[in-house]
Design an enzyme around this catalytic site. Structure first.
Site, PDB file in Angstrom:
ATOM      1  N   ILE A 189       0.735  -1.427   0.100  1.00 39.86           N
ATOM      2  CA  ILE A 189      -0.244   0.070   0.215  1.00 39.86           C
ATOM      3  C   ILE A 189       0.729   1.307  -0.060  1.00 39.86           C
ATOM      4  O   ILE A 189       0.359   2.375  -0.530  1.00 39.86           O
ATOM      5  CB  ILE A 189      -1.052   0.046   1.209  1.00 39.86           C
ATOM      6  CG1 ILE A 189      -0.219  -0.066   2.379  1.00 39.86           C
ATOM      7  CG2 ILE A 189      -2.153  -1.239   1.096  1.00 39.86           C
ATOM      8  CD1 ILE A 189      -1.269   0.109   3.662  1.00 39.86           C
ATOM      9  N   TYR A 225       2.353  -6.474  17.600  1.00 38.58           N
ATOM     10  CA  TYR A 225       1.925  -5.839  16.505  1.00 38.58           C
ATOM     11  C   TYR A 225       0.939  -4.907  17.092  1.00 38.58           C
ATOM     12  O   TYR A 225       0.827  -3.501  16.740  1.00 38.58           O
ATOM     13  CB  TYR A 225       1.594  -6.575  15.305  1.00 38.58           C
ATOM     14  CG  TYR A 225       1.112  -5.995  14.085  1.00 38.58           C
ATOM     15  CD1 TYR A 225       1.971  -5.149  13.331  1.00 38.58           C
ATOM     16  CD2 TYR A 225      -0.331  -5.850  13.887  1.00 38.58           C
ATOM     17  CE1 TYR A 225       1.460  -4.461  12.177  1.00 38.58           C
ATOM     18  CE2 TYR A 225      -0.781  -5.426  12.686  1.00 38.58           C
ATOM     19  CZ  TYR A 225       0.169  -4.437  11.896  1.00 38.58           C
ATOM     20  OH  TYR A 225      -0.309  -4.084  10.648  1.00 38.58           O
ATOM     21  N   LYS A 242       0.096  -0.539  16.971  1.00 35.49           N
ATOM     22  CA  LYS A 242      -0.620   0.021  16.375  1.00 35.49           C
ATOM     23  C   LYS A 242      -1.713   0.960  17.231  1.00 35.49           C
ATOM     24  O   LYS A 242      -2.360   2.022  16.866  1.00 35.49           O
ATOM     25  CB  LYS A 242      -1.561  -0.899  15.450  1.00 35.49           C
ATOM     26  CG  LYS A 242      -0.865  -1.605  14.455  1.00 35.49           C
ATOM     27  CD  LYS A 242      -0.262  -0.621  13.135  1.00 35.49           C
ATOM     28  CE  LYS A 242       0.935  -1.185  12.666  1.00 35.49           C
ATOM     29  NZ  LYS A 242       1.387  -0.064  11.731  1.00 35.49           N
ATOM     30  N   THR A 267      -1.288  -8.310  -0.186  1.00 38.89           N
ATOM     31  CA  THR A 267       0.292  -8.323  -0.161  1.00 38.89           C
ATOM     32  C   THR A 267       0.561  -7.891   1.285  1.00 38.89           C
ATOM     33  O   THR A 267       1.474  -7.225   1.420  1.00 38.89           O
ATOM     34  CB  THR A 267       0.700  -7.243  -1.069  1.00 38.89           C
ATOM     35  OG1 THR A 267       0.276  -6.054  -0.940  1.00 38.89           O
ATOM     36  CG2 THR A 267       0.613  -7.970  -2.499  1.00 38.89           C
TER      37      THR A 267
END
Length: 329
Positions: free
Chosen positions: A30, A195, A199, A230
């Site tokens: 992205i 993770y 975030k 992806t």
């Protein structure tokens, strides 16, 4: 397919000529689509990533695709404003404080303006690793180095004279994140926990920055791009379990994953859509503001704790003069 992101708004028809934009992690996924699209709208885009070889390959592909889309507008998903893409590589290794500071100095030395900073780069499933700076890897790459980058680029963003934007690309993984003041870097916790915490921190940072920058004409936004086919769980050198690889493959085969362009749309809207000019502290999904589902994100005491903790982590790299940029007009 009946998936919710098909109703996302198209790329706004805006002209970004004379604008300068930094996109971290712009060589793939992205980040690539964000950088390419914003460059097609006329902006100069700094492709900020670790590998010069991968960046050069990505920029050549952007230019090739741009030429094809200019020649056949049916291939283009944007109202192209640029004749030729103005994209430039700059080295940025977010796992290194030294690299991050070098990037800042080199960018400032170019004496370019900065209108949009897109903190897109991120990683997941990197194992139990500490960086050379002594920080947990996910914490530094996803959050701390972007925090440092943002603070040091504030003078340049402020000088752009209104409607500058800081975009913190988060993830819905924040929803399941916990809070551990004695272990803010999630050391010895599960990979998804690491993770998700980073975030969550990005969203909390959005609120604190937006409050401190009130009146400066800088909008701060965070967002969930959606599950992208992806996605970072498929990148090399990451310790992804067999079950997670199976899950990723299953979602992709069922058509439940977005392509990279659709995944980039929410970032692009946050960065360039005029409807967000003059606004700040918005969290977006599917290219529009949405409510948050983890009360930790909006807890002001915890936001302040995170801010102070981050400054303490970076005390050797953030001076009083740096912090004055948050209060001086």
């Amino acid at each position: 397919m009946g998936t919710s992101w098909t109703s996302q708004k198209p790329v706004p028809d805006v002209d970004l000529t004379q604008k300068t934009v930094i996109v971290t992690g712009a060589n793939t996924g992205i980040g690539y689509e964000t950088a390419k699209t914003i460059a097609q709208l006329g902006a100069k885009v700094i492709v900020a990533c670790r590998s010069e070889a991968k960046a050069n390959e990505a920029m050549e592909r952007m230019k090739m695709e741009h030429s094809e889309e200019k020649a056949d507008d049916k291939k283009s998903k944007v109202e192209i404003k640029a004749n030729d893409l103005d994209v430039e590589f700059m080295t940025l290794d977010l796992s290194s404080i030294a690299s991050t500071m070098s990037f800042v100095e080199e960018f400032k030395a170019k004496r370019l303006p900065l209108h949009i900073l897109v903190c897109n780069a991120g990683m997941a499933y990197g194992g139990e690793v500490k960086t050379a700076d002594g920080f947990e890897l996910h914490f530094q790459v996803n959050y701390l180095s972007h925090f440092l980058l943002t603070l040091h680029l504030l003078p340049v963003l402020k000088a752009s004279r209104g409607n500058a934007k800081i975009i913190l690309v988060s993830s819905m993984a924040y929803r399941g994140a916990g809070w551990h003041e004695d272990n803010m870097q999630s050391i010895n916790k599960g990979q998804l926990s690491k993770y998700g915490s980073t975030k969550l921190y990005q969203i909390m940072e959005m609120f604190t920055l937006a409050e401190k920058l009130d009146g400066f004409g800088i909008g701060v936004f965070s967002l969930h791009p959606g599950f992208v086919d992806t996605d970072i769980v498929k990148r090399e050198n990451q310790q992804v379990s067999g079950s997670m690889k199976f899950f990723v493959g299953m979602l992709s085969s069922m058509g439940l994953a977005r392509n990279s362009f659709d995944g980039a749309l929410t970032t692009i809207h946050a960065a360039v859509n005029p409807q967000y000019d003059g606004k700040t502290a918005l969290y977006l999904e599917n290219s529009q503001p949405t409510s948050l589902h983890n009360p930790l994100a909006t807890d002001r005491d915890k936001q302040e704790f995170l801010w102070k903790y981050s400054l303490d982590c970076l005390k050797d790299y953030i001076t009083e003069d740096t912090l004055k940029e948050l209060t001086s007009h």
